[in-house]
Design an enzyme around this catalytic site. Structure first.
Site, PDB file in Angstrom:
ATOM      1  N   ARG A   1      30.057   4.292  88.613  1.00 29.41           N
ATOM      2  CA  ARG A   1      28.726   4.760  88.235  1.00 29.41           C
ATOM      3  C   ARG A   1      28.290   5.679  89.362  1.00 29.41           C
ATOM      4  O   ARG A   1      29.010   6.622  89.691  1.00 29.41           O
ATOM      5  CB  ARG A   1      27.767   3.574  87.992  1.00 29.41           C
ATOM      6  CG  ARG A   1      26.610   3.969  87.050  1.00 29.41           C
ATOM      7  CD  ARG A   1      25.661   2.838  86.767  1.00 29.41           C
ATOM      8  NE  ARG A   1      24.841   2.496  87.917  1.00 29.41           N
ATOM      9  CZ  ARG A   1      23.847   1.620  87.881  1.00 29.41           C
ATOM     10  NH1 ARG A   1      23.555   0.984  86.770  1.00 29.41           N
ATOM     11  NH2 ARG A   1      23.135   1.357  88.960  1.00 29.41           N
TER      12      ARG A   1
ATOM     13  N   LYS B   1      13.257  -3.221  86.355  1.00 26.87           N
ATOM     14  CA  LYS B   1      13.537  -2.261  85.277  1.00 26.87           C
ATOM     15  C   LYS B   1      13.723  -2.960  83.926  1.00 26.87           C
ATOM     16  O   LYS B   1      13.378  -2.401  82.881  1.00 26.87           O
ATOM     17  CB  LYS B   1      14.761  -1.406  85.606  1.00 26.87           C
ATOM     18  CG  LYS B   1      16.095  -2.138  85.601  1.00 26.87           C
ATOM     19  CD  LYS B   1      17.239  -1.153  85.847  1.00 26.87           C
ATOM     20  CE  LYS B   1      18.594  -1.858  85.789  1.00 26.87           C
ATOM     21  NZ  LYS B   1      19.702  -0.897  85.973  1.00 26.87           N
TER      22      LYS B   1
END
Length: 361
Positions: A131, A36
């Site tokens: 998260r 990513k």
């Protein structure tokens, strides 16, 4: 070559990936390489695979699609929390996905059945970083429901640390994840191939522990790409920290006052800035700005300082570097700067490939 440009050393990427693969394999932990940070760049993906890595992970379905269509032969893991609206494309482009919401998993199951495939999932467990992740007390109920779904196969549990809240992977947290995995396997008489303990931030835990428990999988991005431990940004021994080099060009060089003059208001980004009065100083402008990169994440090996930044200008104090118009200034990048530079269409990407890698890439 033009500027701004990002020079990418593939030999150093390959070294970092191969070295970390060997290090973690010593304790029987496999790694997947996270792409990513480089936007699923096909050449970088191929370099990673050339080292023997068999799984690539990304947070964007579009990046998985790009790599698969680009001929990259790997197992593709979606590590970004899956979007309900993307369920159909996730089934098409990802082999495995990390999940924490039952309604999304049910939608994935529906599309998997339509395509006549089985989609593999890893359930993410909340371990304190806040998260993504299922609270441990609710995990058993989630597992029970997931195991009843057609088109879905539970292949692991995982956690994510040191991203949102900065909570470090620790002996206690990895032991707890191992216990959770053991309980699931025993209660439901299943085997979980992936107990994914985290990311590059697990390096310190890994080096200090003698017993890794059931942890057998890690997702590595920053340590491969930048050669550092994300917990403290210190270099990891035997890794290259200069895989990427950002180059900008001097477009103006003049002696000007050190303090802006006139009636003061907000700048282009809504900030009111204050500058120390140093009299008249040499000021240089580089042809790069916030449209190109997160300038706060840049560091030059020259004796210069960044005075400020606009959308496409970076103003520096060149001090005693004897810069001239047209000269190039190079910077190393932190992870945020790398991500922004790779994302920007205005930064040219230059691949530096050794003779040994040419035949592979």
């Amino acid at each position: 070559m033009g500027t701004p440009r990002l020079e990418i050393n593939h030999e150093k990427i390959a070294h970092n990936c191969a070295f970390l693969t060997q290090v973690y394999a010593a304790k029987k932990i496999s790694i997947c390489a996270v792409t990513k940070g480089v936007c699923g760049n096909i050449m970088i993906a191929q370099t990673l695979v050339s080292t023997g890595v068999t799984m690539l992970a990304d947070s964007k379905v579009s990046n998985l699609k790009k790599m698969r269509e680009g001929g990259i032969l790997a197992t593709f893991l979606l590590i970004g929390t899956p979007m309900l609206s993307q369920a159909r494309s996730i089934i098409k482009w990802a082999d495995i996905s990390n999940n924490s919401e039952l309604v999304v998993i049910e939608e994935l199951a529906r599309h998997a059945c339509i395509r006549g495939v089985t989609h593999k999932i890893i359930l993410m467990v909340e371990m304190g970083d806040l998260r993504e992740g299922i609270m441990p007390s609710r995990l058993d109920n989630m597992v029970k429901k997931v195991l009843k779904l057609k088109g879905i196969k539970l292949v692991g549990i995982g956690t994510n640390l040191a991203c949102f809240g900065g909570i470090q992977p620790s002996k206690d947290k990895m032991e707890l994840l191992s216990v959770i995995a053991e309980c699931i396997e025993q209660k439901y008489h299943i085997s979980l191939p992936y107990i994914s303990g985290g990311n590059s931030a697990n390096y310190g835990w890994f080096k200090s522990t003698h017993d890794i428990g059931k942890i057998n999988h890690l997702r590595l991005g920053e340590s491969i790409l930048l050669g550092v431990d994300p917990v403290n940004r210190r270099p990891i021994p035997n890794l290259y920290t200069d895989v990427f080099n950002l180059v900008a060009e001097v477009t103006e060089l003049k002696i000007k006052p050190s303090v802006p003059y006139g009636k003061k208001g907000q700048n282009a980004f809504g900030h009111i800035l204050h500058f120390p009065d140093r009299g008249k100083i040499s000021r240089a402008i580089l042809g790069i700005g916030l449209q190109d990169v997160d300038v706060s994440g840049l560091k030059s090996n020259l004796d210069i300082s960044i005075l400020g930044v606009g959308s496409d200008h970076t103003i520096i104090d060149p001090q005693k570097t004897n810069l001239k118009i047209g000269d190039e200034v190079s910077f190393s990048l932190n992870y945020a700067a790398l991500l922004s530079a790779m994302t920007s269409p205005y930064v040219e990407k230059i691949n530096i490939v050794s003779y040994e890698l040419e035949g592979i890439l």
